[in-house]
Design an enzyme around this catalytic site. Structure first.
Site, PDB file in Angstrom:
ATOM      1  N   TYR A  14      35.328  45.909  53.816  1.00  0.00           N
ATOM      2  CA  TYR A  14      35.442  45.660  52.375  1.00  0.00           C
ATOM      3  C   TYR A  14      35.995  46.912  51.681  1.00  0.00           C
ATOM      4  CZ  TYR A  14      34.074  45.161  47.484  1.00  0.00           C
ATOM      5  OH  TYR A  14      34.091  45.126  46.108  1.00  0.00           O
ATOM      6  N   SER A  72      36.550  49.440  43.816  1.00  0.00           N
ATOM      7  CA  SER A  72      35.110  49.538  44.068  1.00  0.00           C
ATOM      8  C   SER A  72      34.696  50.960  44.408  1.00  0.00           C
ATOM      9  CB  SER A  72      34.778  48.613  45.244  1.00  0.00           C
ATOM     10  OG  SER A  72      33.551  48.947  45.811  1.00  0.00           O
TER      11      SER A  72
HETATM   12  P1  NAD Z   1      32.477  37.268  42.468  1.00  0.00           P
HETATM   13  O1  NAD Z   1      32.481  36.869  43.914  1.00  0.00           O
HETATM   14  O2  NAD Z   1      31.424  36.715  41.590  1.00  0.00           O
HETATM   15  O3  NAD Z   1      33.906  36.972  41.819  1.00  0.00           O
HETATM   16  C1  NAD Z   1      35.094  36.974  42.587  1.00  0.00           C
HETATM   17  C2  NAD Z   1      35.794  35.655  42.309  1.00  0.00           C
HETATM   18  O4  NAD Z   1      37.002  35.644  43.067  1.00  0.00           O
HETATM   19  C3  NAD Z   1      34.983  34.434  42.746  1.00  0.00           C
HETATM   20  O5  NAD Z   1      34.851  33.520  41.681  1.00  0.00           O
HETATM   21  C4  NAD Z   1      35.794  33.844  43.897  1.00  0.00           C
HETATM   22  O6  NAD Z   1      35.722  32.420  43.961  1.00  0.00           O
HETATM   23  C5  NAD Z   1      37.182  34.334  43.573  1.00  0.00           C
HETATM   24  N1  NAD Z   1      38.037  34.410  44.767  1.00  0.00           N
HETATM   25  C6  NAD Z   1      37.722  34.883  45.985  1.00  0.00           C
HETATM   26  N2  NAD Z   1      38.763  34.747  46.823  1.00  0.00           N
HETATM   27  C7  NAD Z   1      39.759  34.184  46.099  1.00  0.00           C
HETATM   28  C8  NAD Z   1      41.074  33.769  46.415  1.00  0.00           C
HETATM   29  N3  NAD Z   1      41.570  33.924  47.656  1.00  0.00           N
HETATM   30  N4  NAD Z   1      41.824  33.206  45.439  1.00  0.00           N
HETATM   31  C9  NAD Z   1      41.333  33.023  44.186  1.00  0.00           C
HETATM   32  N5  NAD Z   1      40.081  33.386  43.832  1.00  0.00           N
HETATM   33  C10 NAD Z   1      39.311  33.963  44.786  1.00  0.00           C
HETATM   34  O7  NAD Z   1      32.429  38.860  42.466  1.00  0.00           O
HETATM   35  P2  NAD Z   1      32.250  39.889  41.264  1.00  0.00           P
HETATM   36  O8  NAD Z   1      31.001  40.625  41.533  1.00  0.00           O
HETATM   37  O9  NAD Z   1      32.454  39.221  39.956  1.00  0.00           O
HETATM   38  O10 NAD Z   1      33.470  40.872  41.570  1.00  0.00           O
HETATM   39  C11 NAD Z   1      34.695  40.831  40.844  1.00  0.00           C
HETATM   40  C12 NAD Z   1      35.571  41.970  41.328  1.00  0.00           C
HETATM   41  O11 NAD Z   1      34.912  43.228  41.140  1.00  0.00           O
HETATM   42  C13 NAD Z   1      35.926  41.910  42.816  1.00  0.00           C
HETATM   43  O12 NAD Z   1      37.249  42.360  42.972  1.00  0.00           O
HETATM   44  C14 NAD Z   1      34.971  42.895  43.455  1.00  0.00           C
HETATM   45  O13 NAD Z   1      35.491  43.420  44.659  1.00  0.00           O
HETATM   46  C15 NAD Z   1      34.867  43.939  42.367  1.00  0.00           C
HETATM   47  N6  NAD Z   1      33.637  44.729  42.392  1.00  0.00           N
HETATM   48  C16 NAD Z   1      32.442  44.145  42.112  1.00  0.00           C
HETATM   49  C17 NAD Z   1      31.276  44.928  42.141  1.00  0.00           C
HETATM   50  C18 NAD Z   1      29.920  44.357  41.846  1.00  0.00           C
HETATM   51  O14 NAD Z   1      28.937  45.096  41.968  1.00  0.00           O
HETATM   52  N7  NAD Z   1      29.801  43.092  41.456  1.00  0.00           N
HETATM   53  C19 NAD Z   1      31.368  46.292  42.454  1.00  0.00           C
HETATM   54  C20 NAD Z   1      32.614  46.837  42.757  1.00  0.00           C
HETATM   55  C21 NAD Z   1      33.749  46.051  42.703  1.00  0.00           C
END
Ligand code: NAD
Length: 320
Positions: A152, A127
């Site tokens: 985070y 991130s």
């Molecule tokens: P999201 O919450 O929609 O997706 C994350 C998924 O991980 C969810 O479906 C959740 O149920 C699953 N999850 C959480 N804990 C878990 C566990 N212990 N075991 C199995 N599954 C688990 O979030 P997103 O926005 O799609 O983010 C995806 C990735 O990208 C993450 O790693 C997040 O940190 C990273 N990220 C996202 C953004 C953004 O702006 N959306 C920015 C930077 C980084």
């Protein structure tokens, strides 16, 4: 290729799955449908994939090493794509141990299960938050990233550091992708664009933290998917790349784009900056351009327009 995808029921994971299946790859998704936001939204994200013969869904937790190891032993995966995480900066201030448990211990459990099963290729989500309030603008991967402003951010940086040890000690090929504020259809409902669009459209006031001058390098989700695909293609050794839009937008300007798209004015409830929030994010893409040939293609104007089209078709699903 045959992929194990963690967190594939989420926002980014469901877009990536769509693309992988459409191009003939097979995907085993493991996701625990956690309670960060509605599990119904996640179930609806993946509903279209269940009838696809190259798709398998397993409801399970990445902190369950036995489950992961048996999955990895039973399948012959070419690569793991690790997106599962407890997302969101602000809630991590209230519940830091959960963030460390999922994002650090969960990642370590996955890496260890991979080592046991001799699967050594992984692309994982990091991130832009790891940069904190870095004085180097735009943010470059060479930054030390040792001043995180939230649990985070610290947990995502810790996961990168653990990844490096698996590269160093066990010869893993690992790429960490630092995503910059991702938006688009199926965006997480607590994120600013989802909240603002739903509130403005329904005539509710929006809460704006700070004076509106904070800026985010918003990245449309299809550009993020392109970045992941490029990382898969170019995996080798240990690498970290920024995957962003490289065009920061202030909060006030973002609201104006949404107002324009909806044809409605926002009523703003001004509040002080929230602990853990950074002033701005801005991706230097030199490395990703050079080594991944990554290039974002969707401007904020176009992206908001597309998001609003999707929003009008799915308004009932969006939570306020
Ligand atoms: P999201 O919450 O929609 O997706 C994350 C998924 O991980 C969810 O479906 C959740 O149920 C699953 N999850 C959480 N804990 C878990 C566990 N212990 N075991 C199995 N599954 C688990 O979030 P997103 O926005 O799609 O983010 C995806 C990735 O990208 C993450 O790693 C997040 O940190 C990273 N990220 C996202 C953004 C953004 O702006 N959306 C920015 C930077 C980084």
């Amino acid at each position: 290729m045959h992929f194990l995808l963690t967190g594939g029921a989420g926002f980014i994971g469901s877009h990536l799955t769509e693309q992988l299946l459409a191009t003939g790859h097979s995907v085993v998704c493991i996701d625990n449908l956690d309670d960060y936001y509605s599990s119904d939204l996640k179930r609806s994200n993946i509903a279209p994939f269940h009838r696809h013969h190259l798709y398998t869904f397993i409801e399970g937790d990445i902190r369950n090493g036995i489950l992961l190891e048996s999955l990895l032993q039973k399948n012959s995966f070419d690569m793991v794509i690790h997106l599962a995480a407890r997302a969101g900066v602000r809630p991590s201030v209230e519940n830091p141990s959960l963030y460390v448990d999922v994002n650090v211990n969960g990642t370590l459990t996955l890496l260890e299960a991979m080592r046991q099963a001799q699967v050594t290729k992984i692309v994982m989500a990091s991130s832009s938050s790891v940069y904190g309030n870095s004085s180097t603008i735009p943010f470059t991967e060479a930054d030390a990233c040792d001043r995180p402003l939230s649990a985070y951010a610290a947990s995502k940086r810790a996961a990168e550091l653990l990844a490096h040890t698996y590269y160093h000690l066990h010869g893993f090929d690992i790429t960490c992708l630092r995503f910059f504020t991702v938006y688009g259809p199926r965006q997480r409902p607590e994120m600013a664009i989802s909240q603002f669009t739903a509130s403005i459209s329904n005539g509710y006031p929006i809460t704006l933290y700070g004076d509106g001058s904070t800026a985010r390098d918003y990245t449309y989700v299809t550009d993020i998917v392109s970045g992941v695909l490029a990382a898969i293609k170019n995996l080798g050794g240990f690498n970290i790349y920024n995957i962003g839009g490289s065009a920061p937008v202030t909060l006030l300007s973002l609201i104006q784009h949404i107002e324009k798209g909806l044809g409605s004015k926002a009523v703003i409830n001004w509040q002080p900056m929230q602990p853990g929030d950074v002033e701005q994010t801005y991706a230097d893409l030199s490395l990703a351009r050079k080594l991944l040939h990554y290039e974002p293609t969707i401007s904020i104007e176009k992206g908001i327009e597309q998001y609003i089209i999707w929003f009008h078709q799915n308004n009932t699903l969006t939570m306020l």
